[in-house]
Write an enzyme that holds these catalytic residues in place. Sequence first.
Site, PDB file in Angstrom:
ATOM      1  N   ARG A  50       4.264 -41.897 -24.562  1.00 25.17           N
ATOM      2  CA  ARG A  50       5.845 -41.525 -24.255  1.00 25.17           C
ATOM      3  C   ARG A  50       6.359 -42.065 -23.216  1.00 25.17           C
ATOM      4  O   ARG A  50       7.693 -42.197 -22.539  1.00 25.17           O
ATOM      5  CB  ARG A  50       5.877 -39.996 -24.472  1.00 25.17           C
ATOM      6  CG  ARG A  50       5.892 -39.337 -25.599  1.00 25.17           C
ATOM      7  CD  ARG A  50       5.914 -37.856 -25.631  1.00 25.17           C
ATOM      8  NE  ARG A  50       4.607 -37.521 -25.060  1.00 25.17           N
ATOM      9  CZ  ARG A  50       4.638 -36.048 -24.771  1.00 25.17           C
ATOM     10  NH1 ARG A  50       5.560 -35.291 -25.019  1.00 25.17           N
ATOM     11  NH2 ARG A  50       3.375 -35.646 -24.408  1.00 25.17           N
ATOM     12  N   ASP A  95      -4.600 -39.736 -33.643  1.00 25.77           N
ATOM     13  CA  ASP A  95      -4.723 -38.557 -33.132  1.00 25.77           C
ATOM     14  C   ASP A  95      -6.147 -38.160 -33.457  1.00 25.77           C
ATOM     15  O   ASP A  95      -6.524 -37.974 -34.413  1.00 25.77           O
ATOM     16  CB  ASP A  95      -3.436 -37.574 -33.450  1.00 25.77           C
ATOM     17  CG  ASP A  95      -3.681 -36.524 -32.579  1.00 25.77           C
ATOM     18  OD1 ASP A  95      -2.967 -36.253 -31.456  1.00 25.77           O
ATOM     19  OD2 ASP A  95      -4.251 -35.134 -33.028  1.00 25.77           O
TER      20      ASP A  95
END
Length: 366
Positions: A50, A95
């Site tokens: 991010r 993930d």
Amino acid sequence: MSTLRNHAFAPGGGSSVQGYDRCVNDRFLRACRLQEVDRTPVWFMRQAGRYMPDYRALRARHTLLTLCRTPELAVEVTLQPLGALGVDAAILFSDLLLPLAPLGIPFDFQAGEGPVIEKPLRSRADIEALRRFEPRQDLGMVLEAIRVLRRELEGKVPLIGFAGAPFTLASYAIEGGHSTSFALTKSLMYGDPESWHRLAALLADVAGDYLRAQVEAGAQALQVFDSWVGALDAGDYREFVLPHVRALFARIEGTDVPVIHFGTGTGHLLDAQREGGGHVIGIDWRTPLDEGWSRVGPGVAVQGNLDPTLLFGPRERLLARVDDVLRRAGGRRGHVFNLGHGILPGTPVENVKAVVDHVHERTAHA
């Protein structure tokens, strides 16, 4: 502990170090194997994320799980930091919770809350209802991303695959998401050790098979994330975790790729983690690198260990702390420079790039 095998890799960077191929950057793999390098290799956990504008642009159009489960998108995100930062390895964008869903533990990500497990494991019956699966089928989209990435990265940098360790996966599944106390997880461990060991053994098998499948697909190194195991004391670690970590590493023995064993808050567990396995042991910023390396002992490499929050600070202080990490490494073979955990949202990209450049410049051999 896993056997460290010595291979004649061909790292690049234009060095005069014997055996280097100037067209290939293999210094990360060489450092993992305690071989000579032309300069200290650098990569970062969450180096794609991010804090990068290109990633945020993708996230504006796609959910996190869509990015992880769509090979072309996972490839795009994995590659984003390579040109921007000049790091020495790529780590698959994925993930660590992905194996939970095919086990029968569905989850999603909620804004501001992170992962949320739909039905947390709270009983023996919940654990007994879990189902084994074949990662080459149920997680085939991840393996396809690895195959594409190997083609994209050919002649450039190595690709790291990863999976979660039993305690960390179990803690998410039991707590229902992230926890600070891990009270529910420890309650199961203490109150129903038979069910705990059944769950941890299953997760070790699943993670080991998943990692082996990643190597088959083309991963050139692996990292086992035990991100939250530092919440345990040494006695509990040895009783409830170490046997299953050993089992996980046994399942990937013979894959012939270096494996990093990572945790946070694990200064008191470093010797036990080495017993668990791994060619490289991660050391976080709470333990000075030289002290941590002494606890790990000879014969394995180490990774770390800059505090991620220093990337928000003034450049002078940031680079001074980078120099301190390098000083503690002392130029020994087997140091992979990294943070003590992942890059945080909002981190200035230019500061991350400055660290990469600084490490390379300070450790370059003539």
